[in-house]
Design an enzyme around this catalytic site. Structure first.
Site, mmCIF file in Angstrom:
data_model
loop_
_atom_site.group_PDB
_atom_site.id
_atom_site.type_symbol
_atom_site.label_atom_id
_atom_site.label_comp_id
_atom_site.label_asym_id
_atom_site.label_seq_id
_atom_site.Cartn_x
_atom_site.Cartn_y
_atom_site.Cartn_z
ATOM 1 N N LYS A 31 0.819 -1.214 0.000
ATOM 2 C CA LYS A 31 0.000 0.000 0.000
ATOM 3 C C LYS A 31 0.856 1.269 0.000
ATOM 4 C CE LYS A 31 -3.926 -2.217 2.338
ATOM 5 N NZ LYS A 31 -4.875 -2.145 3.470
ATOM 6 N N ASN B 223 -2.022 0.016 7.049
ATOM 7 C CA ASN B 223 -1.494 -1.261 7.534
ATOM 8 C C ASN B 223 -0.607 -1.980 6.515
ATOM 9 O OD1 ASN B 223 -3.453 -2.179 5.811
ATOM 10 N ND2 ASN B 223 -4.564 -3.407 7.317
ATOM 11 N N HIS C 261 -1.917 -5.694 1.622
ATOM 12 C CA HIS C 261 -3.254 -6.272 1.434
ATOM 13 C C HIS C 261 -3.095 -7.668 0.851
ATOM 14 C CE1 HIS C 261 -7.422 -6.731 -0.103
ATOM 15 N NE2 HIS C 261 -6.838 -7.235 -1.184
ATOM 16 N N PHE D 37 -15.642 2.861 7.440
ATOM 17 C CA PHE D 37 -14.293 3.303 7.088
ATOM 18 C C PHE D 37 -14.046 3.327 5.569
ATOM 19 C CE2 PHE D 37 -14.070 -1.330 7.896
ATOM 20 C CZ PHE D 37 -13.616 -1.778 6.660
ATOM 21 N N ARG E 266 2.821 -6.665 8.975
ATOM 22 C CA ARG E 266 2.052 -5.561 9.562
ATOM 23 C C ARG E 266 2.565 -5.195 10.955
ATOM 24 N NH1 ARG E 266 -3.637 -7.930 7.231
ATOM 25 N NH2 ARG E 266 -3.834 -6.545 5.417
ATOM 26 N N ARG F 51 -1.448 -14.572 3.876
ATOM 27 C CA ARG F 51 -2.182 -13.958 4.983
ATOM 28 C C ARG F 51 -1.428 -14.141 6.300
ATOM 29 N NH1 ARG F 51 -6.893 -11.922 3.810
ATOM 30 N NH2 ARG F 51 -7.578 -11.915 5.976
#
Length: 590
Positions: A463, A568, A571, A510, A558, A538
């Site tokens: 991100k 964070n 993704h 959000f 993270r 993940r």
């Protein structure tokens, strides 16, 4: 500074015989990370050790580090570890060694710490007998002398390469071996279409390293190269490709990439050196520059190499291959470590490992050929009674060798005819089903491995908050974790794209903030491929909330690179269907 003090107190540094004896006298369990100067202590597990220490809050659990090259000079018990560069953890209780772990296997290390601490507390509280061990990885001189003759005999056998095949020598260097990446690299070599004709683990002497690299003797870094290549074990492989394919030498050099790591990462990010090298000297792998050099290097490592005659080529060649092993729930609970130790001693490499609870439908699908047999209800009950440990084992002739070690499928027959086989050793009383499974053939091995370890694709996003400061580090960790980056695109999302990408969150409070944040700067979009890619990615990311990640999974991306639940860092797709949908959205049909 506070962080450094905390880390120092977590692992005491042992520097001399007096401190060593003091450590041995410490009440409780002490886990010692034995390391070499050039590769350093196992930083990958420091966060894990801190997590375990914090969770257990047990004054009987202690950690220490010891630099072998300098500090073991004064510690008699560790003299044998000089020159060994595989990460090694020694467990001590009551002044005696109670367990040994080789390699930076974090899940196994955590389990062993918990189990050995429980054993040590039981000894201290109940006065039971402490089970001590010897490090089987370090042979006494007398044992080495006894083994030298059979080893020499084995090396005297000819290495036969079919006349129709081209070949090259590949070396997985000590840096990659020390960091536990050899098996991963071997799997990638095979996945790239190479055939491994020979495979030997070998530690070069300085004289051998000087001789092997004599053509580079005039270069400035020659002495450093020699010292590095003789610092620990390498894996030496002879590679070929199927007839009619491109020459093996250029194909191998294409896979390993440029010698310079920065150049490899920039121009060949999928290459082995880009993924596993850290600097030009420690660049993970070696490849012959041309066919002449390949011939010289083959003669150096395998002096009895010869080309097969037409008659010999009609015989079946033994290759490094994979087979599936299953440890059923009853013995997986109590005997897994003993079985894994026997697997290791038999020369197998555990290429993939997964613990899974199977449904009745999955058992029927896996054992579809056995559903009508009288014993199937008992097999079904056994396979669904708890977690099954699935292993992909790698070795030359793995299918055949694993079947031999297992012994007969019938438990009574195994006990009578082959009492030393695994199925006889680990038979469960009054249980008609054997407790270990092995593939029957090469075809079955492929089907069964694909069943438990299917290749998957998942979408990963670095991100905007992480791109500038941490993008390269995250990419490096992705590649170092065994993922193949099959597609990569840097882009700035438009508002419309961001809204569509996160459409499942449209009704959440959000959503507006998330869309605005994702449009703020460039993202890195990646397609990652690996067995169990969705779940593994993940797990690598950790929980969405960085505060939770720092508690539950402190080594996750993270936990280390995110600032809050919105910013964070990364993704990942939630499941395989979601992954394919998002990959099509970003990359189209690929």
């Amino acid at each position: 500074m506070a962080g450094k003090k905390k880390e120092a107190s977590l692992q005491a540094s042992v520097t001399n015989q007096e401190q060593w004896e003091e450590m041995l006298a410490t009440k409780g369990l002490t886990v010692v990370d034995v390391y070499q100067q050039w590769c350093g202590p196992c930083r990958a597990v420091v966060s894990l050790l801190r997590k375990i220490k914090n969770e257990l809050s047990d004054d009987l659990l202690h950690f220490a580090t010891l630099l072998v090259e300098a500090e073991a000079d004064g510690i008699d018990a560790l003299e044998k570890y000089r020159g060994k560069c595989e990460p090694t953890f020694l467990f001590y209780g009551g002044g005696e060694m109670v367990a040994v772990l080789r390699g930076a296997n974090a899940p196994l290390l955590q389990r062993m710490i918990v189990e050995e601490l429980a054993h040590e507390k039981s000894v201290l509280e109940r006065g039971g007998e402490r089970k001590t061990v010897k490090d089987d990885g370090l042979k006494d001189a007398e044992e080495k002398d006894e083994e030298e003759s059979p080893q020499q005999s084995e090396n005297d056998e000819s290495l036969i390469v079919p006349a129709s095949k081209s070949y090259t020598v590949a070396i997985i260097k000590p840096d990659a071996v020390a960091h536990g990446k050899a098996n991963e690299i071997i799997m990638k070599i095979q996945d790239a279409g190479f055939e491994i004709l020979a495979h030997e683990e070998r530690t070069l002497t300085e004289v051998e390293a000087q001789d092997f690299y004599r053509h580079r003797a005039e270069e400035a870094g020659f002495e450093d190269l020699v010292q590095f290549m003789s610092s620990g074990p390498s894996h030496v492989l002879v590679l070929s490709r199927v007839e009619g394919s491109a020459g093996v030498v250029p194909a191998w050099r294409e896979l390993i990439g440029p010698t310079d790591i920065e150049e490899a990462r920039r121009d060949k990010p999928q290459s082995l050196r880009a993924q596993y090298g850290t600097q030009t000297l420690f660049n993970a792998v070696h490849g012959s520059e041309d066919t002449d050099q390949a011939s010289r290097e083959l003669a150096f490592f395998f002096p009895n190499f010869r080309t097969a005659s037409v008659t010999e080529q009609d015989g079946e060649e033994e290759r490094v291959e994979r087979t599936l092993a299953l440890i059923r729930p009853d013995v997986a609970r109590d005997n897994r470590e003993e079985i894994l130790a026997q697997i290791h001693r038999s020369g197998f490499t555990v290429a993939l490992k997964r613990e899974v609870m199977l449904t009745e439908e999955q058992v029927k699908q896996f054992y579809f050929q056995h559903v009508e047999e009288d014993y199937f209800p008992a097999l079904l009950q056994s396979m669904t009674s708890g977690p099954v440990l699935a292993l992909a084992l790698a070795k030359r002739g793995a299918v055949h060798h694993w079947k031999n070690i297992l012994g007969p499928a019938d438990v009574n027959k195994a006990r009578e005819e082959s009492p030393e086989c695994l199925r006889a050793q680990f038979a469960v009383e009054n249980e008609p089903i054997n407790q270990l499974h092995g593939s029957e053939s090469h075809k079955e091995a492929k089907r069964e491995i694909d069943f438990f370890f299917p290749k998957q694709r998942t979408l990963a996003v670095i991100k905007p908050d992480a791109m500038n400061q941490h993008g390269e580090n995250i990419l490096e960790e992705i590649r170092g974790s065994g993922f193949s980056v099959t597609q990569l695109k840097e882009m700035v999302l438009s508002r419309e794209m961001a809204e569509q990408f996160y459409k499942e969150h449209r009704e959440k409070p959000f959503f507006g903030q998330l869309v605005e944040f994702m449009c703020r700067g460039p993202c890195m979009m990646l397609v990652l491929t690996k067995e169990n890619a969705v779940e593994d990615w993940r797990a690598a990311m950790g929980p969405s909330d960085p505060d939770q990640a720092k508690t539950i999974s402190p080594n996750s991306l993270r936990a280390r690179f995110a600032s809050d639940i919105l910013h964070n860092a990364v993704h990942g797709s939630s499941d395989e269907q979601h992954a394919e949908e998002k990959i099509r959205f970003i990359f189209g049909d690929i």
